[in-house]
Design a protein around this motif. Structure first.
Motif, mmCIF file in Angstrom:
data_model
loop_
_atom_site.group_PDB
_atom_site.id
_atom_site.type_symbol
_atom_site.label_atom_id
_atom_site.label_comp_id
_atom_site.label_asym_id
_atom_site.label_seq_id
_atom_site.Cartn_x
_atom_site.Cartn_y
_atom_site.Cartn_z
ATOM 1 N N GLN A 146 0.794 -0.942 0.099
ATOM 2 C CA GLN A 146 0.238 -0.218 -0.272
ATOM 3 C C GLN A 146 1.129 1.190 -0.408
ATOM 4 O O GLN A 146 2.429 1.450 0.531
ATOM 5 C CB GLN A 146 -1.078 -0.494 1.304
ATOM 6 C CG GLN A 146 -1.852 1.232 1.493
ATOM 7 C CD GLN A 146 -2.574 0.945 2.289
ATOM 8 O OE1 GLN A 146 -3.285 0.006 2.564
ATOM 9 N NE2 GLN A 146 -3.935 1.894 2.237
ATOM 10 N N LEU A 147 0.674 2.609 -1.058
ATOM 11 C CA LEU A 147 0.915 3.493 -1.005
ATOM 12 C C LEU A 147 0.347 4.267 -0.601
ATOM 13 O O LEU A 147 -1.077 4.759 -0.354
ATOM 14 C CB LEU A 147 1.454 4.058 -2.255
ATOM 15 C CG LEU A 147 2.485 4.725 -2.940
ATOM 16 C CD1 LEU A 147 3.422 4.631 -1.908
ATOM 17 C CD2 LEU A 147 2.019 5.604 -4.109
ATOM 18 N N VAL A 148 1.273 4.982 0.905
ATOM 19 C CA VAL A 148 0.716 6.498 1.454
ATOM 20 C C VAL A 148 1.249 7.562 1.274
ATOM 21 O O VAL A 148 2.731 7.713 1.474
ATOM 22 C CB VAL A 148 0.467 5.625 2.794
ATOM 23 C CG1 VAL A 148 0.348 7.422 3.840
ATOM 24 C CG2 VAL A 148 0.097 5.033 3.453
ATOM 25 N N THR A 208 5.761 3.694 1.366
ATOM 26 C CA THR A 208 4.471 2.676 0.383
ATOM 27 C C THR A 208 5.784 0.960 1.685
ATOM 28 O O THR A 208 6.495 0.671 1.808
ATOM 29 C CB THR A 208 5.997 1.581 -0.746
ATOM 30 O OG1 THR A 208 5.835 2.872 -1.759
ATOM 31 C CG2 THR A 208 5.416 0.861 -1.776
ATOM 32 N N LEU A 209 4.258 0.066 2.277
ATOM 33 C CA LEU A 209 3.838 -0.324 2.666
ATOM 34 C C LEU A 209 4.426 -2.057 2.125
ATOM 35 O O LEU A 209 4.040 -1.731 1.538
ATOM 36 C CB LEU A 209 3.264 -0.383 3.795
ATOM 37 C CG LEU A 209 2.711 0.358 4.604
ATOM 38 C CD1 LEU A 209 3.134 2.109 4.496
ATOM 39 C CD2 LEU A 209 1.817 0.526 5.630
ATOM 40 N N ASN A 210 5.417 -2.452 2.549
ATOM 41 C CA ASN A 210 5.383 -3.640 2.223
ATOM 42 C C ASN A 210 4.360 -5.301 2.964
ATOM 43 O O ASN A 210 3.263 -4.374 3.855
ATOM 44 C CB ASN A 210 6.239 -4.725 2.479
ATOM 45 C CG ASN A 210 6.893 -5.969 1.734
ATOM 46 O OD1 ASN A 210 6.332 -5.707 0.660
ATOM 47 N ND2 ASN A 210 7.966 -6.420 2.026
ATOM 48 N N GLY A 211 3.796 -6.116 2.761
ATOM 49 C CA GLY A 211 2.827 -6.825 3.379
ATOM 50 C C GLY A 211 3.117 -7.465 4.614
ATOM 51 O O GLY A 211 3.829 -6.671 5.640
ATOM 52 N N ALA A 212 2.023 -7.363 5.658
ATOM 53 C CA ALA A 212 2.187 -7.699 7.022
ATOM 54 C C ALA A 212 3.200 -6.749 7.280
ATOM 55 O O ALA A 212 3.954 -7.081 8.330
ATOM 56 C CB ALA A 212 2.787 -9.392 6.826
ATOM 57 N N GLY A 250 15.207 -1.260 -1.100
ATOM 58 C CA GLY A 250 14.136 -1.864 -1.668
ATOM 59 C C GLY A 250 13.793 -2.653 -2.594
ATOM 60 O O GLY A 250 12.247 -2.306 -3.574
ATOM 61 N N SER A 251 14.208 -3.543 -3.252
ATOM 62 C CA SER A 251 14.092 -3.880 -4.303
ATOM 63 C C SER A 251 12.419 -4.244 -3.996
ATOM 64 O O SER A 251 12.036 -4.816 -5.306
ATOM 65 C CB SER A 251 15.433 -4.971 -4.748
ATOM 66 O OG SER A 251 15.717 -5.725 -3.597
ATOM 67 N N TRP A 252 12.060 -5.234 -2.732
ATOM 68 C CA TRP A 252 10.966 -5.913 -2.458
ATOM 69 C C TRP A 252 9.729 -5.272 -3.632
ATOM 70 O O TRP A 252 9.630 -5.809 -3.608
ATOM 71 C CB TRP A 252 10.356 -6.302 -0.781
ATOM 72 C CG TRP A 252 10.816 -5.102 -0.783
ATOM 73 C CD1 TRP A 252 12.131 -4.047 0.236
ATOM 74 C CD2 TRP A 252 9.436 -3.692 -0.412
ATOM 75 N NE1 TRP A 252 11.234 -2.750 0.885
ATOM 76 C CE2 TRP A 252 10.236 -2.739 0.157
ATOM 77 C CE3 TRP A 252 8.106 -3.959 -1.022
ATOM 78 C CZ2 TRP A 252 8.946 -1.952 0.215
ATOM 79 C CZ3 TRP A 252 7.077 -3.011 -0.952
ATOM 80 C CH2 TRP A 252 7.299 -2.192 0.240
ATOM 81 N N LYS A 253 9.969 -4.144 -3.594
ATOM 82 C CA LYS A 253 8.568 -3.432 -4.386
ATOM 83 C C LYS A 253 8.732 -3.823 -5.421
ATOM 84 O O LYS A 253 7.497 -3.630 -6.110
ATOM 85 C CB LYS A 253 9.014 -1.906 -4.324
ATOM 86 C CG LYS A 253 7.761 -1.224 -4.549
ATOM 87 C CD LYS A 253 8.461 0.700 -4.450
ATOM 88 C CE LYS A 253 6.847 1.524 -4.457
ATOM 89 N NZ LYS A 253 7.646 2.984 -5.284
#
Length: 321
Positions: free
Chosen positions: A121-123, A132-136, A239-242
């Motif tokens: 989710q982007l805030v 940018t929030l990752n999962g969990a 932040g490559s997980w994005k």
């Protein structure tokens, strides 16, 4: 299934608020499922959360006394945060919470954003600052202060506007990350905090044992250690997980499992004795879930077995044990 009344929804929201205080992944997953069942659920939970935050300034003034016929009774010390919700969700908790809802206090400007495993989710905090929030992941923001955020658990990537007069401050448990106009990534897990910087500079715990990080630097702060470890990191890995890429250099398998659990809608754990084993390499997530995990077994040199509560990394040759 009988239709829910506003009172039953509110009671359920209070129950979730209590359970989430120390909730594990399973509780958070259940909470996420409850939220999407009915739009009224999210509204009710938000109301309870805002009421709880609004009550914070009142708690130092709350005193609980013993029964009136006990002449020797002494006032209890001021209640600490968490006392209200330690009432285990019984009738007393419901009545106390109901009374709190009647207090004429202004609503807090703070609000919570939480993601499910596998969800992002982007805030947007201002035109030039986004998170940018990752999962969990669970975070707290402030509608009236875009220069504040708190990472309660999980992982987030920050793009922050520079303002030397009002630096952006991120609370991570008992720690502070202060920004000087950067792109940086932060992970908050039970036993450690990790920060990596792609652009600009951050200061970790300013004013105490401050650690400055520039582009291409990262730190790990473990609860079990008295020192903060600072290392180099390629900026393109921050932040490559994005983009679905997980890159490791001698990272423990426990960290790989935690990252996979956030990035995929799957819970991944590590068998005892295997969590500290190092792994180096790149994992490209393709959205195939369990099938991807099975293909990862060779790269990770593990057996991945389906258990009652997700997938478990086990040593090769231990299948079925």
């Amino acid at each position: 299934m009988p239709s829910e009344t506003p009172d039953s929804i509110e009671a359920r929201a209070i129950e979730w608020h209590i359970r989430l205080r120390d909730g594990d992944d399973a509780i958070w997953e259940g909470f996420a499922e409850w939220l999407v069942e009915d739009p009224r659920h999210a509204a009710a939970y938000d109301s309870i959360e805002q009421t709880d935050l609004a009550l914070e300034p009142l708690l130092p003034h709350v005193v609980i006394r013993e029964a009136a016929n006990d002449a020797e009774a002494q006032p209890e010390p001021p209640a600490r945060r968490g006392w209200r919700w330690g009432l285990a969700g019984g009738a007393l908790a419901a009545s106390v919470a109901g009374a709190f809802l009647l207090l004429p206090q202004a609503e807090s400007s703070r609000y919570e954003v939480a993601t499910r495993p596998g969800e992002r989710q982007l805030v947007q905090l201002d035109p030039a600052t986004q998170v940018t929030l990752n999962g969990a992941t669970r975070m707290i923001f402030d509608r009236e202060n875009p220069r504040f955020a708190a990472l309660a658990k999980g992982e987030a990537l920050f793009h922050v506007r520079h303002d030397s007069a009002e630096p952006f401050r991120l609370e991570v448990g008992d720690n502070i990350v202060e920004d000087a106009g950067t792109v940086f990534n932060v992970v908050h897990e039970t036993d450690e905090v990790r920060v990596a910087v792609a652009e600009g500079k951050v200061v970790y715990n300013p004013g105490r044992s401050a650690v400055s990080l520039g582009a291409g630097q990262a730190l790990v702060d473990r609860k079990a250690s008295d020192t903060v470890d600072v290392t180099r990191v390629p900026v393109d890995r921050v932040g490559s997980w994005k983009t679905g890429s997980l890159v490791y250099s001698a990272a423990p398998l426990s960290r790989v499992a935690a990252d996979l659990s956030r990035a995929m809608d799957l819970r991944v754990t590590v068998a005892p004795g295997l969590g500290d084993r190092p792994f180096s390499g790149t994992i490209m997530l393709d959205g195939t879930g369990p099938e991807q995990l099975r293909r990862l077994q060779l790269a990770l040199n593990v057996n991945l077995e389906k258990g009652s509560d997700g997938w478990i990394m086990k040593p090769v040759g231990s299948a079925g044990q």
